[in-house]
Design a protein around this motif. Structure first.
Motif, PDB file in Angstrom:
ATOM      1  N   ASN A  21      18.338   7.993  27.322  1.00 28.89           N
ATOM      2  CA  ASN A  21      18.374   8.360  25.883  1.00 28.89           C
ATOM      3  C   ASN A  21      17.436   9.320  25.651  1.00 28.89           C
ATOM      4  N   GLN A  22      16.641  10.011  26.647  1.00 29.96           N
ATOM      5  CA  GLN A  22      15.478  10.923  26.462  1.00 29.96           C
ATOM      6  C   GLN A  22      16.134  12.266  26.027  1.00 29.96           C
ATOM      7  N   MET A  23      17.175  12.578  26.594  1.00 33.08           N
ATOM      8  CA  MET A  23      17.606  13.914  26.124  1.00 33.08           C
ATOM      9  C   MET A  23      18.452  14.273  24.897  1.00 33.08           C
ATOM     10  N   ARG A  24      19.404  13.001  24.502  1.00 31.40           N
ATOM     11  CA  ARG A  24      19.884  13.155  23.371  1.00 31.40           C
ATOM     12  C   ARG A  24      20.364  11.708  22.628  1.00 31.40           C
ATOM     13  N   SER A  25      20.801  11.792  21.548  1.00 35.48           N
ATOM     14  CA  SER A  25      21.263  10.553  20.864  1.00 35.48           C
ATOM     15  C   SER A  25      22.071  11.062  19.698  1.00 35.48           C
ATOM     16  N   ASN A  26      23.093   9.964  19.208  1.00 38.36           N
ATOM     17  CA  ASN A  26      23.747  10.527  17.925  1.00 38.36           C
ATOM     18  C   ASN A  26      23.168   9.801  16.879  1.00 38.36           C
ATOM     19  N   GLN A  27      23.743  10.190  15.645  1.00 39.04           N
ATOM     20  CA  GLN A  27      23.009   9.650  14.181  1.00 39.04           C
ATOM     21  C   GLN A  27      23.182   8.136  14.343  1.00 39.04           C
ATOM     22  N   GLU A  28      24.075   7.514  14.728  1.00 32.85           N
ATOM     23  CA  GLU A  28      24.278   6.110  14.570  1.00 32.85           C
ATOM     24  C   GLU A  28      23.206   5.360  15.273  1.00 32.85           C
ATOM     25  N   GLU A  29      23.259   5.952  16.804  1.00 36.45           N
ATOM     26  CA  GLU A  29      21.881   5.191  17.394  1.00 36.45           C
ATOM     27  C   GLU A  29      20.486   5.523  16.986  1.00 36.45           C
ATOM     28  N   ARG A  30      20.282   6.737  16.205  1.00 37.34           N
ATOM     29  CA  ARG A  30      18.958   6.972  15.591  1.00 37.34           C
ATOM     30  C   ARG A  30      18.800   6.282  14.461  1.00 37.34           C
ATOM     31  N   ASP A  31      19.836   5.822  13.678  1.00 41.16           N
ATOM     32  CA  ASP A  31      19.729   4.820  12.569  1.00 41.16           C
ATOM     33  C   ASP A  31      19.259   3.354  13.048  1.00 41.16           C
ATOM     34  N   ALA A  32      20.142   2.883  13.886  1.00 34.71           N
ATOM     35  CA  ALA A  32      19.729   1.738  14.703  1.00 34.71           C
ATOM     36  C   ALA A  32      18.278   1.447  15.122  1.00 34.71           C
ATOM     37  N   ALA A  33      17.901   2.687  15.914  1.00 32.29           N
ATOM     38  CA  ALA A  33      16.736   2.727  16.382  1.00 32.29           C
ATOM     39  C   ALA A  33      15.566   2.446  15.338  1.00 32.29           C
ATOM     40  N   LEU A  34      15.873   3.190  14.482  1.00 34.54           N
ATOM     41  CA  LEU A  34      14.774   3.150  13.228  1.00 34.54           C
ATOM     42  C   LEU A  34      14.726   1.610  12.679  1.00 34.54           C
ATOM     43  N   LEU A  35      15.815   0.954  12.504  1.00 40.20           N
ATOM     44  CA  LEU A  35      16.018  -0.655  12.029  1.00 40.20           C
ATOM     45  C   LEU A  35      15.134  -1.166  13.154  1.00 40.20           C
ATOM     46  N   ALA A  36      15.461  -1.194  14.195  1.00 42.30           N
ATOM     47  CA  ALA A  36      14.681  -2.004  15.415  1.00 42.30           C
ATOM     48  C   ALA A  36      13.373  -1.638  15.337  1.00 42.30           C
ATOM     49  N   ILE A  37      12.722  -0.518  15.133  1.00 40.31           N
ATOM     50  CA  ILE A  37      11.495  -0.206  15.195  1.00 40.31           C
ATOM     51  C   ILE A  37      10.758  -0.571  13.902  1.00 40.31           C
ATOM     52  N   HIS A  38      11.478  -0.513  12.763  1.00 37.83           N
ATOM     53  CA  HIS A  38      10.811  -1.092  11.383  1.00 37.83           C
ATOM     54  C   HIS A  38      10.562  -2.617  11.266  1.00 37.83           C
ATOM     55  N   HIS A  39      10.938  -3.395  12.318  1.00 37.87           N
ATOM     56  CA  HIS A  39      11.022  -4.709  12.391  1.00 37.87           C
ATOM     57  C   HIS A  39      10.134  -5.239  13.653  1.00 37.87           C
ATOM     58  N   ILE A  40       9.193  -4.521  14.283  1.00 38.22           N
ATOM     59  CA  ILE A  40       8.549  -4.848  15.236  1.00 38.22           C
ATOM     60  C   ILE A  40       7.426  -5.854  14.818  1.00 38.22           C
ATOM     61  N   ALA A  41       6.913  -5.991  13.702  1.00 38.65           N
ATOM     62  CA  ALA A  41       5.773  -6.740  13.213  1.00 38.65           C
ATOM     63  C   ALA A  41       6.515  -8.307  12.595  1.00 38.65           C
ATOM     64  N   THR A  42       7.825  -8.491  12.611  1.00 42.43           N
ATOM     65  CA  THR A  42       8.585  -9.357  12.244  1.00 42.43           C
ATOM     66  C   THR A  42       8.465 -10.722  13.143  1.00 42.43           C
ATOM     67  N   ARG A  43       7.967 -11.837  12.607  1.00 48.47           N
ATOM     68  CA  ARG A  43       7.769 -13.051  13.170  1.00 48.47           C
ATOM     69  C   ARG A  43       8.791 -13.943  13.030  1.00 48.47           C
ATOM     70  N   PRO A  44       9.247 -14.812  13.857  1.00 48.59           N
ATOM     71  CA  PRO A  44      10.470 -15.828  13.623  1.00 48.59           C
ATOM     72  C   PRO A  44       9.861 -16.852  12.497  1.00 48.59           C
ATOM     73  N   ALA A  45      10.706 -17.287  11.600  1.00 44.81           N
ATOM     74  CA  ALA A  45      10.385 -18.475  10.672  1.00 44.81           C
ATOM     75  C   ALA A  45      10.112 -19.552  11.256  1.00 44.81           C
ATOM     76  N   VAL A  46       8.948 -20.215  10.912  1.00 43.90           N
ATOM     77  CA  VAL A  46       8.712 -21.616  11.252  1.00 43.90           C
ATOM     78  C   VAL A  46       8.870 -22.563  10.410  1.00 43.90           C
ATOM     79  N   PHE A  47       9.598 -23.616  10.691  1.00 41.22           N
ATOM     80  CA  PHE A  47       9.675 -24.756   9.894  1.00 41.22           C
ATOM     81  C   PHE A  47       9.458 -25.963  10.590  1.00 41.22           C
ATOM     82  N   PRO A  48       8.673 -26.416   9.654  1.00 39.64           N
ATOM     83  CA  PRO A  48       7.860 -27.799   9.885  1.00 39.64           C
ATOM     84  C   PRO A  48       8.904 -29.039  10.540  1.00 39.64           C
TER      85      PRO A  48
END
Length: 175
Positions: free
Chosen positions: A148-175
């Motif tokens: 993926n280093q040389m090129r990507s399409n718009q759908e791939e780039r949008d999906a990448a932003l979704l993944a990167i946006h949630h790096i700090a998201t942690r699983p919900a913990v239920f008692p």
């Protein structure tokens, strides 16, 4: 990484082929692809199995552009036929989203329905370009997979932003 996710899968649903970004948080490597619906279900199955066998934890982030009305793109110059065709296309994309959401829920994967992210990039319609994605990954200490280093399409780039946006998201913990 035992308290968080090991992988984040960002999916930008589309009627023919959806953008897919798999972010391996341990390696900090991002792999992009464009997948038709049924191959995405196979991918989700594989990640569900790896959660059980390899003790991985996966978060699926689905873009929900269909729960809002502000994403309707039409021009006053469009004919009624053009508007109808755009509506049909949006309906097909919404159906793909709904099927992926149902499938993700049925498989028991953690998921987030993400509204479209703000478009603040330099590309057409303020969408992100490949060069901007490469720079954004570097700033976040993420390596793009070699394919993926040389090129990507718009759908791939949008999906990448979704993944990167949630790096700090942690699983919900239920008692």
């Amino acid at each position: 990484m035992s308290k968080g996710y090991t992988h984040i899968i960002g999916i930008d649903p589309d009627s023919k082929a959806s953008g897919c970004a798999i972010l391996d948080l341990e390696k900090r490597e991002l792999t992009l692809s464009t997948q038709p619906f049924f191959l995405l279900t196979v991918l989700l199955d594989d990640f569900r199995t790896s959660e059980t066998v390899l003790k991985r934890k996966t978060l699926v982030v689905l873009e929900n552009a269909y729960g809002t009305t502000h994403n309707w793109h039409y021009s006053p110059k469009d004919t009624r036929g053009t508007i109808a065709k755009k509506g049909y296309s949006i309906g097909l994309c919404a159906q793909t989203y709904n099927l992926l959401l149902s499938y993700t829920m049925q498989k028991g994967l953690d998921y987030i329905e993400q509204s479209p992210l703000v478009k603040l990039w330099r590309g057409t319609d303020r969408k992100i370009t490949h060069e901007e994605l490469v720079s954004y990954c570097k700033r976040n200490r993420i390596t793009l997979h070699a394919t993926n280093q040389m090129r990507s399409n718009q759908e791939e780039r949008d999906a990448a932003l979704l993944a990167i946006h949630h790096i700090a998201t942690r699983p919900a913990v239920f008692p």
